[in-house]
Design an enzyme around this catalytic site. Structure first.
Site, PDB file in Angstrom:
ATOM      1  N   HIS A 192     -19.515  13.976  14.148  1.00  0.00           N
ATOM      2  CA  HIS A 192     -19.797  12.736  14.872  1.00  0.00           C
ATOM      3  C   HIS A 192     -19.260  11.517  14.107  1.00  0.00           C
ATOM      4  O   HIS A 192     -18.327  10.873  14.569  1.00  0.00           O
ATOM      5  CB  HIS A 192     -21.276  12.565  15.200  1.00  0.00           C
ATOM      6  CG  HIS A 192     -21.870  13.677  15.979  1.00  0.00           C
ATOM      7  ND1 HIS A 192     -21.385  14.053  17.217  1.00  0.00           N
ATOM      8  CD2 HIS A 192     -22.885  14.541  15.694  1.00  0.00           C
ATOM      9  CE1 HIS A 192     -22.098  15.087  17.666  1.00  0.00           C
ATOM     10  NE2 HIS A 192     -22.991  15.400  16.769  1.00  0.00           N
ATOM     11  N   ASP A 243     -20.137  20.705  20.991  1.00  0.00           N
ATOM     12  CA  ASP A 243     -21.502  20.382  20.564  1.00  0.00           C
ATOM     13  C   ASP A 243     -22.560  21.002  21.466  1.00  0.00           C
ATOM     14  O   ASP A 243     -22.817  22.202  21.400  1.00  0.00           O
ATOM     15  CB  ASP A 243     -21.639  18.873  20.466  1.00  0.00           C
ATOM     16  CG  ASP A 243     -22.892  18.432  19.719  1.00  0.00           C
ATOM     17  OD1 ASP A 243     -23.659  19.306  19.281  1.00  0.00           O
ATOM     18  OD2 ASP A 243     -23.113  17.216  19.561  1.00  0.00           O
TER      19      ASP A 243
END
Length: 449
Positions: free
Chosen positions: A266, A317
């Protein structure tokens, strides 16, 4: 040995014409360009190397679409996490295998040929280790076997519920280990791997791992990938600064020896000094634009990071929507919305956005997972063929072909996918799609009853 002939193939970061490629024992044995096909060659129109999916929680595919209801006025990542904890509370190893196989089959269908599984669901519903400590890792390996995708397993160390060693929450009980327990689990998980599977290590985040534990983990695994969540949400950044006086990425760069084997997943909320320092470290930023948008995390400073020379890869993810092209497209579109400008993630050397994103993701993903970085002699034969009869490719030339796939093709652009020389997808569908989907449907029907 198997031979393939492509009208064009993406070799060495550019399109080459009339490419004959042979595969032996799952690896590219030879590449010839500008040659005619030979009798017996399998022929296709256009070939790309497969991409690495740097960040996946396979079991979360089973809850896709279940968290899109407003439950409170301030819905955000943290409220979504509570829904996720309730979902995983009921999962068995068999459930994880079935759900993850479905996710992996969908990854292959969209052009991912290797996945980094950020695997933290280790224990039984009460939080106790299984008799086989790595039983859940075995479920991931079973999903890999069912789908045929390449696997880089990233067992997650998770010990705390907040910065500074705060006690964990009840919903985290299935993740938790001491360093000694994790060392045993890590060794057992290694035993579940086969073929060219790889293993790395994943301290979950600075809120789940103390500095002392992080140092011990790096000793436990001195080589191979290191993946960690960092700076995904603003609350995480604020809490880290309150604990340490530094932001998460700032702290890692100053204290953890971050280098080329690290992937900071991220890294959404970065200051200008952090952007420059992360780029200079040689680490990979593991971007997950679709999930980050779904969770309302924020927008990664992609234009500034690429301008600083930073490396990145893409991951799915939460697996809310699995689509390699969509991940690349979502990153570029997020930059356009943030800066109110177009074609931001390209440069003078490679001015076409789709091609630029693809090449950067190809090499960054390979660095993060230890996978193939393209079609080259000695590399795994991870190949994706495009269906040039798809309307999006009408009149396509080499300069715009990848852009057309990423920005204009929708579904149906991918024809076949080979992983280590074995065809796993044909006519856009995984060859075992029906059996994998049947197990998935049965699992979800029981879990959601």
């Amino acid at each position: 040995m198997t031979a393939y002939w492509f009208e064009r193939a993406f070799i060495g970061d550019r399109w080459q014409a009339e490419v004959r490629l042979t595969v032996a024992e799952g690896r590219v044995a030879s590449i010839e360009t500008g040659v005619a096909a030979q009798r017996g060659d399998e022929r296709h129109q256009a070939a790309l190397p497969g991409l690495c999916n740097v960040h996946s929680h396979g079991f979360q595919r089973g809850m896709a679409g279940l968290s899109e209801r407003q439950s409170r006025a301030d819905d955000n990542f943290w409220s979504w996490r509570e829904i996720m904890y309730r979902f995983l509370d009921r999962l068995t190893p068999e459930d994880v295998a079935a759900i993850t196989a479905q996710a992996y089959a969908e990854m292959l269908e969209t052009g991912f040929t290797r996945v980094g599984e950020f695997h933290y669901l280790h224990h039984d519903p009460a939080g106790a280790p299984y008799a086989d400590r790595a039983e859940m890792a075995g479920a991931i390996a079973a999903a890999r076997a069912a789908s045929g995708i390449g696997l880089t397993l990233l067992p997650v160390f998770y010990a705390h519920g907040g910065f500074g060693g705060a006690p964990p929450a009840p919903g985290q009980r299935r993740f938790l280990s001491s360093i000694d327990e994790f060392a045993a689990l890590f060794d057992a998980a290694r035993g579940k791997l086969s073929g060219d599977d790889r293993i790395g290590i994943a301290p979950h985040s600075l809120r789940a791992v103390t500095p002392e534990e992080l140092a011990a983990l790096l000793v436990l695994s001195p080589t191979g990938p290191v993946h960690i969540h960092a700076a995904e949400q603003l609350k995480e950044v604020e809490d880290c600064a309150a604990w340490s006086g530094a932001r998460p990425v700032e702290w890692l760069l100053a204290n953890a020896g971050v280098d080329e084997r690290w992937c900071l997943v991220h890294a959404t909320h970065l200051t200008s000094p952090e952007i420059r320092a992360l780029a200079q470290s040689g680490a990979v930023a593991g971007l997950c634009p679709v999930t980050e948008a779904n969770l309302g995390d924020g927008i990664f400073p992609g234009a500034s990071y690429l301008a600083a020379g930073g490396h990145f890869g893409f991951g799915t993810d939460s697996n809310i929507l699995i689509d390699a092209a969509q991940e690349l497209r979502a990153l570029e579109y997020s930059q356009r919305l943030a800066h109110r400008a177009r074609a931001l993630l390209a440069d003078a050397d490679m001015p076409f956005v789709g091609m630029h994103l693809f090449v950067r993701a190809l090499h960054g993903g390979a660095q993060a997972l230890g996978g193939s970085g393209g079609l080259a002699i000695g590399e795994a034969a991870d190949m994706v063929s495009l269906d040039m009869d798809h309307p999006a490719f009408a009149g396509a030339d080499d300069a715009t072909l990848i852009d057309r796939w990423i920005f204009a093709a929708r579904a149906g652009a991918i024809d076949c996918v080979w992983r280590a020389g074995v065809k796993r997808v044909e006519a856009g569908r995984h060859l075992d799609a029906e059996a994998i989907a049947a197990s998935y449907r049965s699992c979800l029907a029981r879990l959601l009853a």
